[in-house]
Design a protein around this motif. Sequence first.
Motif, PDB file in Angstrom:
ATOM      1  N   LEU A 101       5.698  10.067 -11.203  1.00  0.00           N
ATOM      2  CA  LEU A 101       5.942   9.428 -12.504  1.00  0.00           C
ATOM      3  C   LEU A 101       6.945   8.278 -12.374  1.00  0.00           C
ATOM      4  O   LEU A 101       7.851   8.104 -13.192  1.00  0.00           O
ATOM      5  CB  LEU A 101       6.435  10.461 -13.519  1.00  0.00           C
ATOM      6  CG  LEU A 101       5.454  11.597 -13.838  1.00  0.00           C
ATOM      7  CD1 LEU A 101       6.101  12.604 -14.784  1.00  0.00           C
ATOM      8  CD2 LEU A 101       4.165  11.047 -14.460  1.00  0.00           C
ATOM      9  N   ALA A 102       6.747   7.470 -11.351  1.00  0.00           N
ATOM     10  CA  ALA A 102       7.694   6.397 -11.037  1.00  0.00           C
ATOM     11  C   ALA A 102       7.830   5.380 -12.154  1.00  0.00           C
ATOM     12  O   ALA A 102       8.867   4.704 -12.268  1.00  0.00           O
ATOM     13  CB  ALA A 102       7.250   5.696  -9.750  1.00  0.00           C
ATOM     14  N   GLU A 103       6.814   5.297 -13.005  1.00  0.00           N
ATOM     15  CA  GLU A 103       6.802   4.254 -14.029  1.00  0.00           C
ATOM     16  C   GLU A 103       7.838   4.469 -15.123  1.00  0.00           C
ATOM     17  O   GLU A 103       8.069   3.557 -15.937  1.00  0.00           O
ATOM     18  CB  GLU A 103       5.415   4.153 -14.661  1.00  0.00           C
ATOM     19  CG  GLU A 103       4.961   5.375 -15.448  1.00  0.00           C
ATOM     20  CD  GLU A 103       4.342   6.481 -14.597  1.00  0.00           C
ATOM     21  OE1 GLU A 103       3.819   7.447 -15.175  1.00  0.00           O
ATOM     22  OE2 GLU A 103       4.390   6.371 -13.349  1.00  0.00           O
ATOM     23  N   VAL A 104       8.483   5.644 -15.191  1.00  0.00           N
ATOM     24  CA  VAL A 104       9.404   5.903 -16.306  1.00  0.00           C
ATOM     25  C   VAL A 104      10.841   5.449 -16.013  1.00  0.00           C
ATOM     26  O   VAL A 104      11.658   5.353 -16.932  1.00  0.00           O
ATOM     27  CB  VAL A 104       9.416   7.396 -16.690  1.00  0.00           C
ATOM     28  CG1 VAL A 104       8.005   7.902 -16.920  1.00  0.00           C
ATOM     29  CG2 VAL A 104      10.128   8.237 -15.650  1.00  0.00           C
ATOM     30  N   THR A 160       8.748   2.371  -4.689  1.00  0.00           N
ATOM     31  CA  THR A 160       7.861   3.478  -5.025  1.00  0.00           C
ATOM     32  C   THR A 160       6.940   3.815  -3.857  1.00  0.00           C
ATOM     33  O   THR A 160       6.309   2.920  -3.280  1.00  0.00           O
ATOM     34  CB  THR A 160       7.008   3.132  -6.261  1.00  0.00           C
ATOM     35  OG1 THR A 160       7.880   2.857  -7.360  1.00  0.00           O
ATOM     36  CG2 THR A 160       6.091   4.286  -6.629  1.00  0.00           C
ATOM     37  N   GLU A 161       6.869   5.097  -3.523  1.00  0.00           N
ATOM     38  CA  GLU A 161       5.924   5.586  -2.525  1.00  0.00           C
ATOM     39  C   GLU A 161       4.642   6.034  -3.214  1.00  0.00           C
ATOM     40  O   GLU A 161       4.686   6.823  -4.159  1.00  0.00           O
ATOM     41  CB  GLU A 161       6.504   6.787  -1.778  1.00  0.00           C
ATOM     42  CG  GLU A 161       7.716   6.513  -0.931  1.00  0.00           C
ATOM     43  CD  GLU A 161       8.274   7.789  -0.320  1.00  0.00           C
ATOM     44  OE1 GLU A 161       8.934   7.686   0.719  1.00  0.00           O
ATOM     45  OE2 GLU A 161       8.050   8.877  -0.890  1.00  0.00           O
ATOM     46  N   ASP A 162       3.508   5.549  -2.730  1.00  0.00           N
ATOM     47  CA  ASP A 162       2.227   6.034  -3.244  1.00  0.00           C
ATOM     48  C   ASP A 162       1.950   7.448  -2.752  1.00  0.00           C
ATOM     49  O   ASP A 162       1.379   8.268  -3.476  1.00  0.00           O
ATOM     50  CB  ASP A 162       1.098   5.102  -2.812  1.00  0.00           C
ATOM     51  CG  ASP A 162       1.220   3.724  -3.444  1.00  0.00           C
ATOM     52  OD1 ASP A 162       1.746   3.643  -4.579  1.00  0.00           O
ATOM     53  OD2 ASP A 162       0.822   2.735  -2.807  1.00  0.00           O
ATOM     54  N   GLN A 163       2.364   7.732  -1.526  1.00  0.00           N
ATOM     55  CA  GLN A 163       2.242   9.064  -0.949  1.00  0.00           C
ATOM     56  C   GLN A 163       3.628   9.508  -0.492  1.00  0.00           C
ATOM     57  O   GLN A 163       4.304   8.768   0.228  1.00  0.00           O
ATOM     58  CB  GLN A 163       1.279   9.065   0.252  1.00  0.00           C
ATOM     59  CG  GLN A 163      -0.152   8.703  -0.107  1.00  0.00           C
ATOM     60  CD  GLN A 163      -0.800   9.752  -0.998  1.00  0.00           C
ATOM     61  OE1 GLN A 163      -0.504  10.941  -0.887  1.00  0.00           O
ATOM     62  NE2 GLN A 163      -1.700   9.315  -1.875  1.00  0.00           N
ATOM     63  N   PRO A 164       4.079  10.700  -0.894  1.00  0.00           N
ATOM     64  CA  PRO A 164       5.406  11.162  -0.482  1.00  0.00           C
ATOM     65  C   PRO A 164       5.540  11.211   1.039  1.00  0.00           C
ATOM     66  O   PRO A 164       4.647  11.703   1.734  1.00  0.00           O
ATOM     67  CB  PRO A 164       5.498  12.562  -1.094  1.00  0.00           C
ATOM     68  CG  PRO A 164       4.529  12.545  -2.238  1.00  0.00           C
ATOM     69  CD  PRO A 164       3.406  11.663  -1.789  1.00  0.00           C
ATOM     70  N   LEU A 165       6.660  10.707   1.537  1.00  0.00           N
ATOM     71  CA  LEU A 165       6.891  10.609   2.977  1.00  0.00           C
ATOM     72  C   LEU A 165       8.077  11.444   3.444  1.00  0.00           C
ATOM     73  O   LEU A 165       8.592  11.222   4.542  1.00  0.00           O
ATOM     74  CB  LEU A 165       7.106   9.139   3.372  1.00  0.00           C
ATOM     75  CG  LEU A 165       5.928   8.195   3.123  1.00  0.00           C
ATOM     76  CD1 LEU A 165       6.322   6.756   3.455  1.00  0.00           C
ATOM     77  CD2 LEU A 165       4.711   8.614   3.935  1.00  0.00           C
TER      78      LEU A 165
END
Length: 360
Positions: A57-60, A79-84
């Motif tokens: 929910l990075a957009e908040v 922002t990561e698209d896939q958690p690393l």
Amino acid sequence: MTEAILLAGGKGSRLRPVTLHTPKPMVPAAGVPFLAHQLARAKAAGVTHVVLATSYLAEVFEPYFGDGSALGMRLTYVTEDQPLGTGGAIRSAADALTSGPADPVLVFNGDILTGLDIAGLVDAHQRAGAAVTLHLTRADDPREYGLVPTDDTGRVLDFTEKPQHPDEIVTDQINAGCYVFRREVIDTIPAGRPVSVERETFPQLLAAGALLHGVVDRTYWLDLGRPACFVKASADLVRGIVASPALPGPTGEYLLLPGAQVADGAKLGGGTVVGAGARIEAGAVVEGSIVLDGARVAEGAQVYDSLLGARSSVGRNTTVTGAVVGDDAEVGSANELTDGARVWCDARIPDAAIRFSPDC
């Protein structure tokens, strides 16, 4: 200038249902998103630029905090698209830093409340000449954490991540989730793949002979991963047990946000916070709890050590103890929810339907 990376990408699965639509760092604690307390404490310690490493929910985040100017600092969002993992997130965020190779970079976990002297940790790092300095604390039961034994000088000797057997518990010192990295060390973390600093980066640095320094600190420390701990952290902030420049009011036994309504005869205490537009009716008792915006606690209801989601309601003569009630949920009259009960968002519980349920 001191820069920091704040790891704010976790899903907060253990805090559901309140994290279904809100990332854990943005869940309100003591009247503001928990992240606001961390940023305010960082600013007070001299941090001028924070890189927020986000994912879920990075957009908040950015609509609330903007560029950070209102806080007196600069914020950058990565922002990561896939958690690393922790290491991968730190490595990705580092591209937004401006620090030189030998400069210190603070790294915070986004779900820890602590009274740590942040500036003192940076000073200790500089004096030790360490590659990485770790904030350590002591735990009565360290099995759920990473163990970090040190020698008499503070040099880290080993890492044991969440020991499974009694003979692995070699110390009560645990990784407290705040680090100071020399910038050039961050740049050695592999990019573009999952990396755990606890399981990979730190052990590899030790094996290579790098100096990892541990600072054991016994000030306030709490991992907010579980609902009971999150509620306790909020109450401790309200009561001033741990200080925060972001607290939107004076410390005390309760905090009322603008528009909160408390009827005569209602009793509040224990660090309770009542959100904007929330209503506590006559004869209700609310102790040590978070009542989010627009929620309602009806006449004669009792709420202890619980989190009531936005626009939720607790009916007359219902008791809620150590529970989480999701946004827009309705708990009818004469119910009893205790010991970790969770009511999911938009749920409807009829009158006198439940004496206890862990998952409604």
